[in-house]
Design an enzyme around this catalytic site. Structure first.
Site, PDB file in Angstrom:
ATOM      1  N   ASP A 206     -11.215  13.421  79.160  1.00 39.97           N
ATOM      2  CA  ASP A 206     -10.138  13.086  80.102  1.00 39.97           C
ATOM      3  C   ASP A 206     -10.353  13.667  81.500  1.00 39.97           C
ATOM      4  O   ASP A 206     -10.106  12.996  82.508  1.00 39.97           O
ATOM      5  CB  ASP A 206      -8.793  13.599  79.577  1.00 39.97           C
ATOM      6  CG  ASP A 206      -8.442  13.059  78.213  1.00 39.97           C
ATOM      7  OD1 ASP A 206      -9.142  12.159  77.732  1.00 39.97           O
ATOM      8  OD2 ASP A 206      -7.462  13.548  77.617  1.00 39.97           O
ATOM      9  N   ARG A 273     -32.169  22.436  70.407  1.00 38.92           N
ATOM     10  CA  ARG A 273     -31.349  21.509  69.633  1.00 38.92           C
ATOM     11  C   ARG A 273     -31.787  20.049  69.743  1.00 38.92           C
ATOM     12  O   ARG A 273     -31.670  19.289  68.777  1.00 38.92           O
ATOM     13  CB  ARG A 273     -29.877  21.647  70.040  1.00 38.92           C
ATOM     14  CG  ARG A 273     -29.243  22.900  69.497  1.00 38.92           C
ATOM     15  CD  ARG A 273     -27.801  23.044  69.947  1.00 38.92           C
ATOM     16  NE  ARG A 273     -27.236  24.276  69.410  1.00 38.92           N
ATOM     17  CZ  ARG A 273     -26.082  24.790  69.804  1.00 38.92           C
ATOM     18  NH1 ARG A 273     -25.378  24.176  70.751  1.00 38.92           N
ATOM     19  NH2 ARG A 273     -25.626  25.912  69.269  1.00 38.92           N
TER      20      ARG A 273
END
Length: 528
Positions: A206, A273
């Protein structure tokens, strides 16, 4: 209803609460959060805080690890600030009494996580670091800080000079207009755009959408980090299995308990990662199940109570020594361009934490640097605002015209599944182009009239803005770098080194610098 305050913070994670803890000593602070304080990625954080606290370690090592993991797509001066100032700030928190896990001699019990060269991960409550830290910060908020739950911010307010002066929020009961001298975005990331994610369903980007609509500069949206180990049961991601499990000796294996990472990377199961996630993705795409073998970890239940509880709730017997895992969306490196004091391209609008793009994470965040970022930059931003004071005088909102009706949107579930397929761990140009044809244009999305939308409609609309920003950036960056992996361009390209894709005022451009500053006499102003 109008609410007037000194400082307004949108979001309630660690970056927000760290800033509010300090700002509340001097100003009236309103925090607005779309759910509850304890529904944030910060609160869920199992890993820890990466910081140099031992004599065997050094900030130069931590900086080198950060740059290597992010493939040198960084704003180096802010990496230095994060690691060096962060070390001092964390040490001060420990002196103030932040409760952490310690050895018998009283020294911090430091863990090891992916792509770190030294044991430097501070934990609290085993795998409940985020929860402990949030609770600690909440306990240290002054009475000047007011938390407003279940309110969704849906439009930033700019004055007739172009400075940010507040925000419009919507709850089930009412619409509010908040007016403030300083407005801080601390609303977190956008993992909920994906069907497989470690994030809460409320992490829908948002704050990025709000900033884009207001004309703020946005960057690095092509870099979504996928965590390699989400608990995988009955075809669904059920929650995070911390990297600390592998730091304690767990290894990735297939169903036959054969190691997966051997021969892939020198750091094996503690590789960066994007490498571990890509490797597991490839294995699973070829029909193989993937697991973490925890059989070598003594006292697993005591070291990882949250993960143990998660496994039990999903019917898994950890005595078998295998935890089924799959990659999922975890952390967005991109966001609203901000400096180490949170300043964005809009005067008096700040961004801190995962919603911000400060250039410290590069193309792939180093494990446990996220909590360090929230704590460090939350404090530096607060100190800057305290020094600047509350001096805005023009609180006349600018008149905004040219609103149009909502274009056709995906359903939330369809958007999440499509994002996983088209903008997941490996990106295919055909899939991305097809999604581009299906999504509304950024220009059409930016000009939508939002006043009459309910919270669910607002969230879906903002998810489409963020998805479109991510898509356009991913199509534009014609290479593989860090978490942005393209199957048609499998290598990094010299052309794209130290280049950033910037969205601002409805336009997209490629630039050789993340920042272009012009600051006026200590004002909260940054022009990009």
């Amino acid at each position: 209803m109008d609410v007037k305050t000194d400082i307004l913070i949108i979001g309630s994670g660690i970056a927000s609460l760290q800033a509010a803890r300090l700002l509340g000593q001097y100003f009236q602070v309103q925090i607005v959060t779309k759910s509850s304080v304890k529904m944030s990625s910060s609160y869920r954080a199992q890993g820890g805080i990466a910081a140099v606290t031992s004599p065997e370690d050094h900030t130069s090592f931590h900086i080198a690890d950060t740059l290597a993991a992010g493939e040198h797509h960084h704003e180096n001066k802010f990496v230095d600030v994060l690691i060096k100032d962060g070390m001092t700030i964390i040490q001060q928190l420990l002196l103030e009494g932040l409760p952490i896990d310690r050895q018998e001699n009283g020294e911090p019990a430091l863990g090891l996580e992916g792509a770190h060269s030294h044991q430097r991960i501070i934990h609290a409550g085993g795998d409940r670091t985020g929860q402990v830290l949030i609770d600690y910060l909440l306990q240290h908020l002054s009475s000047n800080v007011h938390i407003n739950s279940n309110e969704m911010a849906y439009d930033l307010l700019l004055n007739t000079d172009g400075a940010c002066i507040g925000v419009l929020t919507k709850s089930e009961k009412e619409i509010k207009r908040y007016f403030a001298h300083h407005v801080i975005l601390a609303s977190g990331g956008a993992g909920a755009l994906y069907s497989n994610t470690s994030n809460f369903a409320t992490n829908s980007g948002d704050g990025i959408a709000l900033a884009y609509r207001a004309g703020a500069a946005i960057s690095d949206m092509e870099f979504m980090q996928f965590h390699p180990s989400l608990l995988w049961c009955n075809g669904e991601a059920k929650g995070l299995v911390s990297e600390a499990v592998r730091g304690a000796g767990g290894i990735f294996v297939n169903a036959e308990r054969q190691p997966i990472m051997e021969g892939v990377h020198p750091l094996l199961d503690l590789a960066p990662r994007h490498i571990t996630a890509h490797t597991l993705y490839t294995k699973r795409a070829s029909g193989h199940e993937t697991f973490i073998d925890i059989s070598s970890i003594q006292g697993f239940e005591d070291k990882f109570p949250t993960i143990t509880k998660l496994c039990i709730e999903n019917g898994l017997d950890i005595q078998d020594g295998l935890i089924p895992v799959a990659p999922g969306a975890h952390f967005l490196m991109g966001g609203v361009i901000a400096d180490d004091k949170g300043r964005t391209s809009i005067s008096h609008l700040y961004a801190v934490g995962e919603v911000a793009c400060t250039g410290v994470h590069g193309a792939n965040r180093l494990a446990s640097n996220s909590l360090l970022e929230g704590i460090t930059f939350g404090q530096k931003m607060a100190q800057f605002i305290i020094k600047a004071g509350c001096k805005q005088t023009n609180f006349t909102p600018a008149v905004v015209n040219d609103y149009q009706s909502m274009p056709a949107l995906f359903t939330k579930e369809n958007l999440q599944q499509t994002m996983m397929r088209s903008l997941g761990i490996v990106r295919d140009p055909f899939d991305m182009q097809l999604l581009k044809e299906q999504l509304p244009s950024l220009q059409d999305l930016r000009q939508v009239k939002v006043k009459d939308l309910n919270q669910q409609q607002l969230e879906l609309y903002m998810m489409h803005i963020v998805a479109s920003l991510m898509l356009h950036a991913a199509i534009t960056r014609t290479e593989t770098r860090g978490a942005h992996i393209r199957n048609d361009m499998p290598n990094s390209e010299a052309y794209w080194a130290q280049r950033w894709i910037i969205f601002q005022q409805g336009q997209m451009k490629v630039r050789n610098s993340l920042y272009e500053y012009h600051q006026t006499r200590g004002n909260a102003q940054a022009i990009f």
